[in-house]
Design a protein around this motif. Structure first.
Motif, PDB file in Angstrom:
ATOM      1  N   GLY A  80       0.873  -1.253   0.023  1.00 51.67           N
ATOM      2  CA  GLY A  80       0.069  -0.123  -0.139  1.00 51.67           C
ATOM      3  C   GLY A  80       0.773   1.161  -0.169  1.00 51.67           C
ATOM      4  N   ILE A  81       0.140   2.307  -0.521  1.00 51.56           N
ATOM      5  CA  ILE A  81       1.046   3.756  -0.255  1.00 51.56           C
ATOM      6  C   ILE A  81       0.213   4.349   0.791  1.00 51.56           C
ATOM      7  N   ASN A 124      11.966   6.231  -0.395  1.00 52.52           N
ATOM      8  CA  ASN A 124      11.201   5.627   0.286  1.00 52.52           C
ATOM      9  C   ASN A 124      11.278   6.015   1.915  1.00 52.52           C
ATOM     10  N   PRO A 125      10.716   7.223   2.460  1.00 49.85           N
ATOM     11  CA  PRO A 125       9.488   7.903   1.785  1.00 49.85           C
ATOM     12  C   PRO A 125      10.181   9.074   0.490  1.00 49.85           C
ATOM     13  N   THR A 126       9.200   9.706  -0.140  1.00 49.15           N
ATOM     14  CA  THR A 126       9.536  10.596  -0.874  1.00 49.15           C
ATOM     15  C   THR A 126       8.699  12.011  -0.566  1.00 49.15           C
ATOM     16  N   LEU A 127       9.147  12.860  -0.977  1.00 48.39           N
ATOM     17  CA  LEU A 127       8.546  14.430  -0.526  1.00 48.39           C
ATOM     18  C   LEU A 127       8.205  15.211  -1.689  1.00 48.39           C
ATOM     19  N   ALA A 128       7.094  15.446  -1.897  1.00 48.85           N
ATOM     20  CA  ALA A 128       6.631  16.490  -3.060  1.00 48.85           C
ATOM     21  C   ALA A 128       5.913  17.418  -2.618  1.00 48.85           C
ATOM     22  N   PRO A 129       6.169  18.836  -3.056  1.00 47.28           N
ATOM     23  CA  PRO A 129       5.436  19.887  -2.842  1.00 47.28           C
ATOM     24  C   PRO A 129       3.981  20.170  -3.594  1.00 47.28           C
ATOM     25  N   TYR A 130       3.067  20.758  -2.870  1.00 46.92           N
ATOM     26  CA  TYR A 130       1.822  21.155  -3.524  1.00 46.92           C
ATOM     27  C   TYR A 130       1.442  22.500  -2.984  1.00 46.92           C
ATOM     28  N   ALA A 131       1.352  23.433  -4.183  1.00 44.62           N
ATOM     29  CA  ALA A 131       1.201  24.720  -3.807  1.00 44.62           C
ATOM     30  C   ALA A 131      -0.488  24.875  -3.765  1.00 44.62           C
ATOM     31  N   LYS A 132      -0.768  25.412  -2.550  1.00 47.16           N
ATOM     32  CA  LYS A 132      -2.521  25.929  -2.453  1.00 47.16           C
ATOM     33  C   LYS A 132      -2.448  27.478  -2.115  1.00 47.16           C
ATOM     34  N   ILE A 133      -3.432  28.072  -2.400  1.00 44.26           N
ATOM     35  CA  ILE A 133      -3.593  29.575  -2.129  1.00 44.26           C
ATOM     36  C   ILE A 133      -3.169  29.867  -0.959  1.00 44.26           C
ATOM     37  N   GLY A 134      -1.777  30.666  -0.778  1.00 44.18           N
ATOM     38  CA  GLY A 134      -1.398  30.985   0.391  1.00 44.18           C
ATOM     39  C   GLY A 134      -0.978  30.102   1.252  1.00 44.18           C
ATOM     40  N   GLU A 135      -0.859  28.802   1.068  1.00 37.24           N
ATOM     41  CA  GLU A 135      -0.175  27.832   1.865  1.00 37.24           C
ATOM     42  C   GLU A 135       0.632  27.042   0.956  1.00 37.24           C
ATOM     43  N   VAL A 136       1.599  26.409   1.531  1.00 36.29           N
ATOM     44  CA  VAL A 136       2.342  25.330   1.051  1.00 36.29           C
ATOM     45  C   VAL A 136       2.224  23.781   1.656  1.00 36.29           C
ATOM     46  N   HIS A 137       1.870  22.917   0.879  1.00 33.36           N
ATOM     47  CA  HIS A 137       1.707  21.470   1.323  1.00 33.36           C
ATOM     48  C   HIS A 137       2.862  20.616   0.860  1.00 33.36           C
ATOM     49  N   ALA A 164       4.563   0.392   1.702  1.00 39.23           N
ATOM     50  CA  ALA A 164       4.789  -0.547   2.803  1.00 39.23           C
ATOM     51  C   ALA A 164       3.699  -1.482   2.783  1.00 39.23           C
ATOM     52  N   LYS A 165       3.922  -2.579   3.359  1.00 38.22           N
ATOM     53  CA  LYS A 165       3.131  -3.707   3.737  1.00 38.22           C
ATOM     54  C   LYS A 165       1.992  -3.223   4.656  1.00 38.22           C
ATOM     55  N   SER A 166       2.334  -2.506   5.498  1.00 36.55           N
ATOM     56  CA  SER A 166       1.312  -2.052   6.665  1.00 36.55           C
ATOM     57  C   SER A 166       1.498  -0.580   6.879  1.00 36.55           C
ATOM     58  N   GLU A 167       0.379  -0.067   7.591  1.00 38.63           N
ATOM     59  CA  GLU A 167       0.411   1.156   7.978  1.00 38.63           C
ATOM     60  C   GLU A 167       1.277   1.655   9.004  1.00 38.63           C
ATOM     61  N   GLU A 168       1.669   0.625   9.946  1.00 35.15           N
ATOM     62  CA  GLU A 168       2.490   0.737  10.961  1.00 35.15           C
ATOM     63  C   GLU A 168       4.042   0.891  10.400  1.00 35.15           C
ATOM     64  N   GLU A 169       4.195   0.153   9.466  1.00 30.46           N
ATOM     65  CA  GLU A 169       5.664  -0.136   8.688  1.00 30.46           C
ATOM     66  C   GLU A 169       5.641   1.454   7.999  1.00 30.46           C
ATOM     67  N   ALA A 170       4.743   1.982   7.270  1.00 30.94           N
ATOM     68  CA  ALA A 170       4.746   2.970   6.642  1.00 30.94           C
ATOM     69  C   ALA A 170       5.101   4.184   7.597  1.00 30.94           C
ATOM     70  N   GLU A 171       4.432   4.130   8.675  1.00 30.98           N
ATOM     71  CA  GLU A 171       4.661   5.496   9.866  1.00 30.98           C
ATOM     72  C   GLU A 171       6.105   5.426  10.059  1.00 30.98           C
ATOM     73  N   LYS A 172       6.533   3.815  10.296  1.00 34.08           N
ATOM     74  CA  LYS A 172       8.036   4.039  10.885  1.00 34.08           C
ATOM     75  C   LYS A 172       8.969   4.663   9.964  1.00 34.08           C
ATOM     76  N   LEU A 173       8.322   4.593   8.572  1.00 32.31           N
ATOM     77  CA  LEU A 173       9.436   4.940   7.454  1.00 32.31           C
ATOM     78  C   LEU A 173       9.113   6.444   7.360  1.00 32.31           C
ATOM     79  N   MET A 174       8.162   7.070   7.787  1.00 34.58           N
ATOM     80  CA  MET A 174       7.938   8.285   7.410  1.00 34.58           C
ATOM     81  C   MET A 174       8.238   9.314   8.645  1.00 34.58           C
ATOM     82  N   ARG A 175       8.307   8.609   9.982  1.00 31.77           N
ATOM     83  CA  ARG A 175       8.773   9.453  10.974  1.00 31.77           C
ATOM     84  C   ARG A 175       9.866  10.372  11.178  1.00 31.77           C
ATOM     85  N   PRO A 176      10.919   9.846  10.687  1.00 36.29           N
ATOM     86  CA  PRO A 176      12.257  10.555  10.621  1.00 36.29           C
ATOM     87  C   PRO A 176      11.863  11.872   9.531  1.00 36.29           C
TER      88      PRO A 176
END
Lengths: 413, 413
Positions: free
Chosen positions: B178-179, B207-220, B227-239
């Motif tokens: 899953g992504i 993995n993980p990747t980082l990509a910008p999205y411009a919104k009006i007046g904000e930056v996301h 990853a195979k599970s949400e838990e594993e994905a969270e561990k990858l994204m945390r740092p």
């Protein structure tokens, strides 16, 4: 003449940017009288791009490709299109000089070697100067088959200038007739009912044609005619538009594409020399926000109130405590007192009030989410209507705004 | 898994509406880990639609079709898709009842005969309830070929809810990995600056990747992990997320996709037990409208004012006549008095004021279109900021709303 659009670019394919180029080009081409049957998006992939171009050339007269003309290795549109048309690329000295001039002008960046790739053009192609960037546009014609590919850079400001200055005149020369249209905009009648009322007109006609467009709370019908001149087109469309007025009467608020419901209402108020105020509970400023979208609305709108709490309804609008206790904040009676109280507080000729349960919480069996009362006071006379919307919070509030505008329009007519 | 999108509708084909659905679906499918190679747009034409569906089914695993599920004769997507998959249509009693219920709920309109057409579904199809409209969504599976067509109504609010609630989980089940993602949302820092601040993180990671999205007046920034599970994905994204906090600090208002700036502010006010009011001139209700988008905002927001005229600024907010005469309605001083006066009138702990020239008219050399003053009072302390926006009327007003929310957030932190 059948035109087909191919948008090239992985960022469109993956949804990172919205394909506004396709909408722009489609609308412009349709207005030039071209027929459009297909739009395609492909990424920066040689094989799939070639397949898409071949298919488009087979089934359409003209293929317009946008994007993929940049200086990087990913930009392949020109190379692939040239191959499909059996052309070699050569270095175009005119384009090369323009690129050198461009970089000299902006100064901030030096020309890198890969920029010269943009001056390579297919043999026999018409080269179109780019006034906002470096990649020229290109028209590759296959006279034998009566086909052409038009290549335009992807950045909208480069694309639009090129289309208006050079591509539109090119297409226009190939066309005997132009397309003209009116938008008949209707409020206060649902989509299905409106369509049923003109089913015969949609079926039976070929020039002009009639097609519906659903908007939140409104129905729009586009009347389109094909003719050699605008005058002739107007003559063709007149009987259809007259017939629409016959059937929808004053529910039609404009026949012009560019006029919005709020504009038509501000115009109406100006004509009558009347002022308007608003008292909003569940829409919380959205109704006022929409009215004040109209430039120059200050002439008719001086002030308005967001009365979200019961206390503010009492204090600002003079809604009676007993009314709130006996009937509740979401009630016909409260909407009525809100409208009258707002007109009074703002010393305005007309007032709109909105009170309801937008959701997701706050609903009961008796008063479910989506229940909204809208009041409209004009010179002391109040009309209140009850609505039951079925959307989410945002949609319920948007619908309430349109219904309020519609109610005011009816009261003013 | 290869997913392909087909958008059905003459209004998209002719450029009358921009195809935002395709961008939305492409982005969502890519986030789910699907591959996308083609997007196509066809009109309400049986033959061309059939050809497009057949081609898509041949070259992709899943075809998502949007549009053409309405009640009119032009709406043909279901009929054509059923034919391609060799299915008959039958009347689905569940969908029929939902349509009947829908019309009973909204009351204002009667069911017309053509509405029942929407309850016809292909044999063996999975029916997906529509929570914002009448046409159900449909999944037609061809298990032998391992192919499926997913049909979704075209109106974006119907499409999005259906995709999120039912289609995304359906697609996710078909995928081995899953992504997962977080959206790091930042306010008060410009797009270019924000991207420069994390350029190294965007370049170096897979993995993980980082990509910008411009919104009006904000930056996301989207942080995405496979990853195979949400838990594993969270561990990858945390740092990565920790590092973002290190760099942007309290400019990050959330890391959750679903949380909006206005929600984070309403939450902040609730935590502090504070109330808020607004006094708007050029934004005319849009700021309040945005805050009251938040369900349950009634706890912190009781009332607000739209003070478009000078008279209303004096009367409702107590702005001094001399201030208006000496400095003008669009001035630092007026914004300050508006904010203090609004807090006082509403007996609120905090108040936001907006006064400016949204355009297109009203600008002078000294005070050009786009000049906006925003005031923020918190317990009697006022901050006023000057902004110079460069968009059209609508954009200037939208930017002012976001800047006001950002200013309040800063004041509360």
């Amino acid at each position: 003449m059948v035109v087909e659009l191919i948008s090239v670019g992985t960022e469109i394919l993956l949804g990172n940017i919205v394909n506004t180029n396709a909408a722009y080009l489609a609308e412009k081409c349709a207005l030039l009288g071209c027929s459009l049957y297909h739009q395609t998006v492909v990424g920066d992939n040689e094989e799939r791009m070639e397949e898409a171009i071949r298919q488009a050339v087979d089934r359409s007269d003209i293929v317009i490709l946008t994007g993929g003309l940049g200086p990087t290795k990913d930009d392949l549109t020109k190379e692939v299109a040239a191959r499909v048309f059996g052309r070699e690329l050569y270095m175009d000295e005119h384009s090369k000089k323009r690129i050198a001039d461009y970089f000299e002008r902006i100064q901030s960046r030096a020309v890198t070697e890969n920029n010269w790739k943009q001056a390579l053009v297919p043999e026999g192609a018409i080269v179109i100067d780019n006034h906002n960037g470096t990649a020229p546009g290109l028209i590759i014609e296959d006279e034998e088959r009566g086909k052409a590919a038009i290549l335009i850079p992807g950045p909208p400001d480069e694309m639009k200038v090129m289309f208006e200055q050079d591509i539109a005149p090119y297409l226009n020369k190939l066309q005997p007739e132009g397309i003209y249209s009116h938008m008949v905009k209707i409020c206060g009648i649902g989509e299905s009912r409106a369509e049923t009322m003109v089913a015969d007109l949609m079926e039976g006609q070929s020039n002009p044609t009639l097609a519906p467009y659903a908007k939140i709370g409104e129905v729009h019908f586009r009347v389109t005619a094909k003719a050699k001149s605008e005058e002739e087109a107007e003559k063709l469309m007149r009987p259809m538009i007259d017939e629409m007025y016959e059937r929808f009467g004053s529910s039609i608020y404009t026949t012009e594409e560019s006029v919005t419901l709020e504009e038509s209402i501000v115009e109406l108020l100006k004509e009558k020399g009347m002022t308007l105020t608003t008292a909003e509970s569940c829409t919380g400023g959205k109704l006022a926000g929409r009215i004040l979208n109209v430039p120059g609305a200050s002439e008719v709108y001086k002030e308005g109130y967001i009365t979200y709490s019961n206390g503010s309804k009492e204090k600002i609008l003079g809604v009676k405590k007993e009314t709130l206790e006996q009937y509740g904040a979401v009630s016909r009676q409260t909407a009525q007192e809100m409208a009258l109280g707002a007109a009074d507080a703002a010393k305005a000729d007309a007032a709109l009030s909105v009170t309801g349960i937008a959701g997701p919480g706050g609903g009961t069996e008796e008063k479910p989410v989506g229940l909204v009362y809208i009041g409209c006071a004009v010179h002391g006379e109040v009309t209140v209507r009850e609505y039951r919307f079925t959307g989410n919070r945002e949609k319920n509030r948007d619908y309430a705004v349109v219904r309020a505008l519609t109610l005011l329009r009816e009261a003013l007519m």
